[in-house]
Write an enzyme that holds these catalytic residues in place. Structure first.
Site, short mmCIF file in Angstrom:
data_model
loop_
_atom_site.label_atom_id
_atom_site.label_comp_id
_atom_site.label_asym_id
_atom_site.label_seq_id
_atom_site.Cartn_x
_atom_site.Cartn_y
_atom_site.Cartn_z
N ASP A 449 0.84 -1.20 0.00
CA ASP A 449 0.00 0.00 0.00
C ASP A 449 0.88 1.26 0.00
O ASP A 449 2.09 1.21 0.27
CB ASP A 449 -0.89 -0.04 1.26
CG ASP A 449 -2.19 0.72 1.11
OD1 ASP A 449 -2.32 1.52 0.17
OD2 ASP A 449 -3.09 0.51 1.96
N ASP A 517 -10.79 2.15 -3.19
CA ASP A 517 -11.33 1.83 -1.86
C ASP A 517 -12.85 1.82 -1.88
O ASP A 517 -13.49 1.28 -0.97
CB ASP A 517 -10.85 2.86 -0.83
CG ASP A 517 -9.49 2.48 -0.26
OD1 ASP A 517 -9.01 1.38 -0.57
OD2 ASP A 517 -8.91 3.29 0.49
C1 DGJ Z 1 -5.87 1.78 1.92
C2 DGJ Z 1 -6.24 0.56 1.12
O1 DGJ Z 1 -6.73 0.93 -0.14
C3 DGJ Z 1 -7.25 -0.25 1.91
O2 DGJ Z 1 -7.68 -1.35 1.16
C4 DGJ Z 1 -6.65 -0.68 3.20
O3 DGJ Z 1 -5.57 -1.55 2.95
C5 DGJ Z 1 -6.16 0.54 3.99
N1 DGJ Z 1 -5.31 1.37 3.20
C6 DGJ Z 1 -5.43 0.10 5.23
O4 DGJ Z 1 -4.85 1.14 5.89
#
Ligand code: DGJ
Length: 696
Positions: A449, A517
């Site tokens: 991430d 997300d």
């Molecule tokens: C952003 C990601 O896109 C989410 O899926 C998740 O992993 C969060 N970060 C966790 O902090």
């Protein structure tokens, strides 16, 4: 793909299947002489001698320029900006020589070298069997020179009466919105100043004359393989010529090349298609599959991800029930998301400390990993290794490791700062920590991430601080590559707070990407539609999560959510411990159905049926061998208002197709005329899946 040099015309013909690109030297400058339909070699000489067709003096020096320059009457924003120690500017092109390297597997490579003062500037071309032309440039400095802009390539479009730009933009949780707008006279800049590709804009673009459709018409399309800041500038002159220049870095950066140093830009690729926007997307998909993606032939597993199920409330006890249920509904990989390490109980602490949190995992990760493997699933883990929370052991030990400037505040976003991967010790630490994590634990998958943009980029005391923007990206690529080499069975999902870092540069180093997300299935239809213009379903990770959606409070059925998520790499992200028996059973049936669809969806050729911005009835069709899968969606619509049926694409009239669920057999002509036999309920937010197999 052959590349031929016409010495008399001083021009190079890159001849692909049905396609030619010709670069020649005109008025002393490297110029694009042709890009489009295939021409015979004999035509190259005439191209090189014809004066610009209908181009005014004002346009003459930028039309066709392979890189827009600064010298002479060139008034467009340059692709290349240099400042020499004596105050002189620009690059005065003197052709030196060229080199052609043939490779059946990697496309033939043409390098044309030019000199000026103590510099050697080389333009690179690689024409692939997919019709994609890669272009990049390198600058070898024999003496110091300051660079303020160095694009990979400039492209010139045919002279049309009008121009229309299609591009992808948006925001966090709203990535991949497709915009199709007239290209205005003047300069239109798209890009990112954030240190990553960004949610706000993607470097993929498509241009047509305003008449192309999804299924027909001439479209020119480009994409930049770079995962940091970037700029693509489209210039439409008042006389009606359009050129596009693009490359890494944003306006205002400057850096110095040291004598002996060579700076190489990332690849900027282009293609043209006569098959409209659909054909353009399929050409990109095919190219990425054949030449960029590391594991395109693999079936991506159905995964479960714990993020929306428990957020930061991660512990071995809370994960184990999810493991059982994920396995029960047929998931093949279990991914523990954020919250398993260091002091990470919320987003204030822990980033940088990549050891299991001892309160949450007193015996380390092994008990959880063993439980996952015992259920026959693979085990995946979330990391965000480019970031650090000030409240972490790493930051306490190395406060100088973050991107920062002397005497300036260090901006925090989500209580975190960005590590300066351009410093060798930081990249070494990152590789070491991840290698240790992967070596010490039976991990099969890493979700990497990246949750905040860069600010205050710099290194106190460094006389050349803007290099950090570039070095960071190169180091991220390199750490990923080294990890892949050391742990060849591990697969990597690219993520940046959703889909904030997806481009052909990153896709070389990851196996799939987290799309957004925003997991609301209604919003996802548009998000996935936009994404599909540039990138294939094989890399598009899609979760089904709980309702109502946390993004817009929308409620849709489990079936609708599964159907939308089945259009990419299916994953489950809901809190299964709160699902009823009936829901778990239904979920298991959807997962089983997806596994039957998977080869067609993940490895098939994709056709978009309808545009969600224009019609409530849309679908995605995948064709693989003798099989077709159609996933169709219906968004709210007035009762009894006319709605045309969805029709398939590319189905021969005299072919016959077995509906694998009903046993009915349909002639291609019937499907093309009457439409697809989708079984709708008539309700809003309805969906249908059709599986057809060709019969003799
Ligand atoms: C952003 C990601 O896109 C989410 O899926 C998740 O992993 C969060 N970060 C966790 O902090």
């Amino acid at each position: 793909m052959p590349i031929r040099f016409d010495e008399a015309a001083l021009a190079w013909h890159l001849a692909g299947t049905g396609l030619s690109y010709v670069v020649g030297i005109r008025d002393g400058l490297p110029r694009q002489l042709h890009w489009g339909e295939a021409i015979p070699d004999e035509a190259v000489a005439s191209l090189a001698s014809v004066q610009d067709n209908g181009v005014s003096w004002n346009d003459a020096l930028h039309t066709g320029a392979e890189l827009l320059g600064e010298l002479g009457p060139q008034f467009a924003t340059p692709s290349l900006q240099l400042r020499h120690p004596d105050g002189a500017k620009g690059f005065d092109w003197h052709y030196r020589d060229h080199r052609i390297t043939e490779s059946a597997a990697n496309g033939d490579h043409l390098a044309i070298a030019f000199t000026d003062r103590d510099l050697v500037l080389t333009l690179h071309y690689r024409l692939w069997d997919t019709g994609v032309l890669d272009r990049w440039a390198s600058l070898e400095a024999g003496a110091p020179v300051e660079v303020t802009r160095f694009d990979s390539a400039a492209w010139t479009l045919p002279h049309w009466a009008d121009y229309r730009l299609t591009h992808l933009n948006g925001d966090w949780a709203a990535e991949w919105q497709l915009h199709r707008v007239p290209l205005p006279v003047g300069e239109t800049a798209i890009g990112s100043r954030r240190g990553s590709t960004s949610h706000q804009a993607n470097p993929w673009t498509a241009l047509d004359d305003g008449t192309a459709t999804e299924t027909a018409g001439l479209v020119y399309s480009t994409n930049l393989a770079w995962s940091g800041s970037w700029r693509v500038l489209l210039r439409r002159s008042p006389q009606g010529r359009v050129s596009i220049t693009g490359g890494a870095g944003h306006e205002g950066l400057q850096w110095r090349l040291r004598p002996g140093e060579t700076w190489t830009t990332p690849v900027y690729s282009g293609l043209c298609s006569t098959a409209g926007f659909g054909g353009t997307s399929r050409a990109w998909h095919e190219h990425l599959r054949r030449h960029i993606l590391p594991t395109p032939e693999e079936d991506a597993p159905v995964l479960f991800n714990s993020w929306e199920a428990v957020y930061f409330d991660v512990s071995v006890e809370k994960q184990l029930p999810l493991v059982d249920l994920a396995a029960r509904i047929g998931c093949e990989q279990f991914v523990v998301d954020d919250g398993w390490f260091g002091g990470r109980v919320d987003d204030h602490a822990g980033l940088g400390d990549w050891e299991p949190n001892p309160d949450r995992f007193p015996d380390g990760l092994a008990p959880l990993i063993d439980a996952v493997h015992a259920k026959g699933m693979k085990f995946g883990i979330w990391v965000e290794p480019e970031m650090v929370n000030p409240d972490s052991d790493l930051y306490r030990a190395h406060p100088d490791w973050v991107l920062h400037q002397a005497g300036r505040d260090r901006t925090q976003r989500r209580h975190q700062m960005v590590l300066d991967y351009g410093r060798p010790e930081v990249a070494a630490w990152a590789y070491g920590s991840l290698d240790k994590l992967l070596s010490g634990n039976a991990i099969d998958f890493v979700k990497w991430d990246h949750n905040r943009p860069f600010t205050e980029v710099g290194r106190p005391g460094d006389p050349d601080p803007d290099r950090a923007w570039f070095e960071h990206v190169e180091a991220v690529y390199s750490v990923k590559e080294r990890l892949r080499e050391a742990h060849p069975h591990v697969r990597i999902e690219g993520c940046a707070g959703g889909g904030g870092r997806v481009d052909p540069g990153m896709l070389r180093h990851v196996d799939s990407v987290w799309t957004s997300d925003n997991t609301d299935a209604g919003d996802r239809i548009g998000i996935q539609h936009g994404f599909s213009h540039a990138y294939p379903a094989r890399v598009m990770d899609t979760w089904i999560t709980d309702e109502p959606s946390e993004f817009n409070r929308r409620t849709t059925s489990l079936r609708f959510r599964f159907h939308v998520a089945s259009a990419g790499v299916l994953a489950v992200g809901g809190n299964l411990t709160e699902w009823s028996e009936a829901e778990l059973e239904e979920a298991a049936a959807h997962v089983a159905l997806y596994k039957r669809l998977r080869p067609v969806v993940q490895h098939g050729v994709q056709y978009r049926l309808g545009d969600p911005a224009a019609s409530p009835l849309t679908g995605v069709q995948y064709v693989h061998g003798d099989r077709i899968a159609v996933l169709a969606f219906k968004t709210p619509w007035h009762a009894n208002r006319a709605l045309a049926p969805l029709r398939p694409e590319g189905v021969a009239a005299d072919s016959r197709w077995l509906d694998e669920d009903t046993g009915d057999v349909h002639w291609g002509a019937t499907l093309n005329v009457t439409g697809l036999p989708l079984r709708w309920s008539g309700a809003d937010w309805d969906s249908a899946i059709l599986r057809l197999r060709r019969v003799e």
